[in-house]
Design a protein around this motif. Structure first.
Motif, PDB file in Angstrom:
ATOM      1  N   LEU A 149       0.830  -1.207   0.000  1.00  0.00           N
ATOM      2  CA  LEU A 149       0.000   0.000   0.000  1.00  0.00           C
ATOM      3  C   LEU A 149       0.863   1.254   0.000  1.00  0.00           C
ATOM      4  CD1 LEU A 149      -2.576  -1.273   2.607  1.00  0.00           C
ATOM      5  CD2 LEU A 149      -3.157  -0.493   0.318  1.00  0.00           C
ATOM      6  N   GLY A 150       2.042   1.153   0.607  1.00  0.00           N
ATOM      7  CA  GLY A 150       2.939   2.303   0.713  1.00  0.00           C
ATOM      8  C   GLY A 150       2.604   3.134   1.934  1.00  0.00           C
ATOM      9  N   GLY A 151       3.587   3.878   2.424  1.00  0.00           N
ATOM     10  CA  GLY A 151       3.348   4.725   3.592  1.00  0.00           C
ATOM     11  C   GLY A 151       4.082   4.211   4.808  1.00  0.00           C
ATOM     12  N   GLU A 152       3.972   4.979   5.903  1.00  0.00           N
ATOM     13  CA  GLU A 152       4.660   4.634   7.138  1.00  0.00           C
ATOM     14  C   GLU A 152       3.828   3.594   7.892  1.00  0.00           C
ATOM     15  OE1 GLU A 152       6.411   8.032   9.269  1.00  0.00           O
ATOM     16  OE2 GLU A 152       5.423   7.237  11.054  1.00  0.00           O
ATOM     17  N   ILE A 153       4.513   2.591   8.469  1.00  0.00           N
ATOM     18  CA  ILE A 153       3.783   1.495   9.112  1.00  0.00           C
ATOM     19  C   ILE A 153       3.978   1.517  10.620  1.00  0.00           C
ATOM     20  CG2 ILE A 153       3.560  -1.024   9.267  1.00  0.00           C
ATOM     21  CD1 ILE A 153       4.513  -1.144   6.337  1.00  0.00           C
ATOM     22  N   HIS A 154       2.873   1.551  11.348  1.00  0.00           N
ATOM     23  CA  HIS A 154       2.898   1.386  12.797  1.00  0.00           C
ATOM     24  C   HIS A 154       2.306   0.017  13.146  1.00  0.00           C
ATOM     25  CE1 HIS A 154       2.802   6.022  13.630  1.00  0.00           C
ATOM     26  NE2 HIS A 154       3.804   5.659  12.834  1.00  0.00           N
ATOM     27  N   VAL A 155       2.781  -0.548  14.233  1.00  0.00           N
ATOM     28  CA  VAL A 155       2.229  -1.840  14.678  1.00  0.00           C
ATOM     29  C   VAL A 155       1.622  -1.652  16.058  1.00  0.00           C
ATOM     30  CG1 VAL A 155       2.811  -4.209  15.359  1.00  0.00           C
ATOM     31  CG2 VAL A 155       3.856  -3.210  13.320  1.00  0.00           C
ATOM     32  N   LEU A 156       0.420  -2.155  16.244  1.00  0.00           N
ATOM     33  CA  LEU A 156      -0.222  -2.125  17.561  1.00  0.00           C
ATOM     34  C   LEU A 156      -0.067  -3.495  18.226  1.00  0.00           C
ATOM     35  CD1 LEU A 156      -2.078  -0.827  19.748  1.00  0.00           C
ATOM     36  CD2 LEU A 156      -4.021  -1.737  18.459  1.00  0.00           C
ATOM     37  N   VAL A 157       0.463  -3.474  19.441  1.00  0.00           N
ATOM     38  CA  VAL A 157       0.512  -4.688  20.252  1.00  0.00           C
ATOM     39  C   VAL A 157      -0.344  -4.417  21.486  1.00  0.00           C
ATOM     40  CG1 VAL A 157       1.975  -6.212  21.639  1.00  0.00           C
ATOM     41  CG2 VAL A 157       2.808  -5.340  19.435  1.00  0.00           C
ATOM     42  N   ALA A 158      -1.471  -5.092  21.584  1.00  0.00           N
ATOM     43  CA  ALA A 158      -2.371  -4.893  22.719  1.00  0.00           C
ATOM     44  C   ALA A 158      -2.515  -6.219  23.440  1.00  0.00           C
ATOM     45  CB  ALA A 158      -3.735  -4.408  22.235  1.00  0.00           C
ATOM     46  N   GLY A 159      -2.317  -6.206  24.762  1.00  0.00           N
ATOM     47  CA  GLY A 159      -2.439  -7.456  25.496  1.00  0.00           C
ATOM     48  C   GLY A 159      -2.180  -7.232  26.956  1.00  0.00           C
TER      49      GLY A 159
END
Ligand SMILES: Cc1cc2nc3c(=O)[nH]c(=O)nc-3n(C[C@H](O)[C@H](O)[C@H](O)COP(=O)(O)OP(=O)(O)OC[C@H]3O[C@@H](n4cnc5c(N)ncnc54)[C@H](O)[C@@H]3O)c2cc1C
Ligand SMILES: Nc1ncnc2c1ncn2[C@@H]1O[C@H](COP(=O)(O)O)[C@@H](O)[C@H]1O
Lengths: 250, 310
Positions: B28-38
């Motif tokens: 898709l392109g663009g900056e990637i953030h990752v969510l880690v919820a737990g």
């Protein structure tokens, strides 16, 4: 407790879908349509709760064109007490269906909504979760076992990737059904006759004050790349040879 | 454009699927953030920092997020989603559970199980058990997408450690809680990521024969075990073995279908495998139409011979 069962009319699961020649959709003209198999499972679950004295009334609801009356008559023949058709033309996205079902849920005030986990046409697997969100309710998807603990709690076992999970959920809630929940019954001829006299009300999105405008534009429907059939081997030795030397996968 | 990938994990380890979702996000392109919820998932957040091409890891730690319940996670995702153009997760039992819920709260469509990125707002996904594919263009400001992991390669390698940002959880909704978790114990590779899958159907006849015939074969090949719906419904194996339209989608290098007829609902879950072998006594079984190598005969004779020959 009243149970609402949303049922979708879909291309029968025995028929292989094909795109229309112009790619604007799937060819449905003249083909057999049936109740979504997961919704049959949801109907069966509702019927068993009623037979066990834990539910008092089952209302089947379907959103779509007038032809969905047929699906609702099937639900009535299976044992639903009443049916509601939200009549509308054109494609309905799961979000639009969820909004319509929310409006019906607010009118009907069920203690439980039992959806299928997935419609076998769009394979979306969304509507139940969306309805639950719009109601601010608990959800339990992919149910293989449902145990009501009175009117305010249910224990639901869910089929998840690594095995099974059991949730306690607060009621009212939305539960979506998986394949192992039960084996649905067939409608008997006398019940099919009786179903013709059961009440079936028709509403429109306008009656319910719901905007069903799509958020997605369908660009094209097409046949995916086809897999070429391979060869027949005559015995295990030939198979192993092919896997080693030709396919190189072992 | 900034994208959010929601990582699936069990509070200890990241699921392999996250790397496949990353590849879709990169397309898709663009900056990637990752969510880690737990809950108690610090090691997972640390591991996520090393994923390739990730600009930021957002880590939410709360008892209410510990069991991955859809209601609480969807509230959290909904709160931060408007910072992003896309929210992506794997089309697993986990992703399918909360993603539609978050989408509805955002009043946007959810796009399930994509197999192709055509443009940042245009995606292709299978419908009707994969008999047909459909391409959709989204008009929503936030696109909530689940990704079919087998359709995208795993993003390889490690990146420079991404910054870690703590997020507050939403107050727990108290709508649901986990009472029990029973995972089928297995020493085998995971079905979704195994290089070889041995799958059995109704032709096996019983759970005992499924075990006696297919386990030794799977042992030899270091394979995962899969099954048709009929084999699961008949109780030969647990539900999470089911491959197909309404089960798991797999695409191993080698898929061996034993005593499976090849109903379209089954093919939907395995026909992207690189090499397919079918063993069936019925020469007209539809499974042969997708098999690279078909062997017609009695599985009770063929499978032990095959195991011995490997
Ligand atoms: C809503 C819905 C969802 C579904 N989802 C899925 C899904 O996700 N996955 C799935 O798999 N199915 C699914 N199905 C079911 C699917 O339609 C088929 O019924 C199922 O795949 C059949 O399983 P099978 O091939 O094991 O059994 P069968 O179709 O009964 O085939 C058994 C095969 O074994 C062969 N055989 C028997 N004995 C021997 C022997 N001794 N040696 C060699 N061969 C032998 C037979 O020739 C036959 O081809 C779904 C169905 C519905 C309606
Ligand atoms: N048009 C519809 N009318 C009534 N119920 C529906 C409709 N579409 C979806 N549903 C319900 O939502 C479930 C999941 O559908 P989907 O999200 O489209 O995969 C179905 O099994 C039905 O219970």
């Amino acid at each position: 407790m009243k149970i609402l069962v949303p049922v979708k009319r879909v291309l029968d699961y025995n028929i292989k879908a094909r795109p229309k020649a112009d790619g604007t959709g799937v060819e449905l003209a003249g083909l057999k349509m049936s109740m979504n198999p997961f919704d049959e499972i949801a109907m069966e679950a509702a019927l068993r709760l009623k037979e066990a004295g834990q539910a008092t009334e089952i209302v089947a609801v379907s959103c779509g064109p007038a032809a969905n009356q047929e699906t609702l008559r099937t639900a009535l023949a299976l044992g639903a007490d009443r049916a509601v058709l939200v009549q509308c033309e054109g494609e309905l996205e799961p979000l639009a269906v969820a909004k319509l079902l929310r409006a019906v849920t607010l009118r009907e005030q069920p203690g439980l909504v039992l959806c299928g986990k997935q419609a076998i046409d769009d394979d979306a697997n969304q509507t139940g979760q969306m309805l639950s969100a719009l109601m601010g309710w608990a959800q339990a998807t992919f149910a293989s076992r449902i145990e009501l603990q009175g009117a305010s709690e249910a224990l639901v076992t869910r089929e998840i990737d690594g095995g099974l999970e059991t949730l306690s959920i607060r009621l009212p809630a939305v539960i979506t059904t998986d394949l192992r929940l039960n084996e649905p019954r067939y409608a008997t001829l006398p019940n099919i006759m009786k179903a013709k006299k059961k009440p079936l009300d028709t509403l429109t999105p306008a009656d319910l004050g719901v905007d069903t405008a799509p958020h997605l534009k369908l660009v094209q429907v097409f046949e995916p790349p086809q897999r070429q059939g391979g060869i027949r081997v005559s015995d295990v030795a030939e198979l192993v040879g092919k896997l080693k030397n030709e396919a190189k996968v072992i | 454009m900034t994208l959010l990938v929601v990582a699936e994990h069990d509070n200890h380890n990241l699921k392999a699927s996250v790397r496949h979702v990353l590849t879709a996000a990169q397309a898709l392109g663009g900056e990637i953030h990752v969510l880690v919820a737990g809950c108690g998932c610090e090691a997972v957040a640390e591991a996520a920092r090393a994923l390739p091409g990730v600009a930021c890891v957002r880590w939410a730690e709360d008892a209410s997020l510990g069991d991955g319940g859809a209601e609480n996670l969807a509230l959290l995702v909904t709160r931060i989603a408007r910072e992003y153009s896309h929210v992506l997760a794997a089309a697993s039992a986990f992703g399918k559970n909360w993603a539609p819920r978050a989408a509805a709260q955002l009043d946007v469509a959810q796009i399930s199980d994509i197999v192709r990125v055509d443009a940042p707002d245009t995606f292709t996904r299978p419908i009707y058990a994969g008999s047909v594919w459909a391409t959709y263009r989204s008009t929503d400001p936030v696109k909530v997408i689940t990704v079919r992991p087998t359709a995208f390669d795993a993003a390889p390698g490690e990146g420079a450690p991404a910054p870690l940002e703590r997020l507050d959880a939403e107050p727990g909704s108290g709508l649901s809680s986990r009472k029990d978790l029973s995972l089928s114990p297995s020493e085998r590779p995971e079905l979704e990521s195994a290089r070889v899958v041995v799958s059995g159907g109704r032709g096996l006849g019983s759970g005992e024969r499924f075990k006696a015939l297919l386990e030794p074969l799977a042992d030899k090949l270091n394979a995962a075990l899969g099954a048709s719906r009929a084999a699961v419904d008949s109780g030969y194996v647990p539900n999470d073995y089911q491959v197909g339209q309404t089960g798991k989608v797999v695409a191993p290098d080698l898929y061996i279908a034993v005593g499976i007829s090849g109903a379209i609902q089954h093919l939907a879950g395995m026909k992207s495998s690189r090499v397919i072998v079918a063993i069936n006594k019925d020469p007209d079984a539809p499974i042969f139409s997708v098999a690279d190598y078909g062997l017609v005969g009695d599985l009770n004779e063929i499978v032990p011979q095959l195991t011995a020959a490997l």
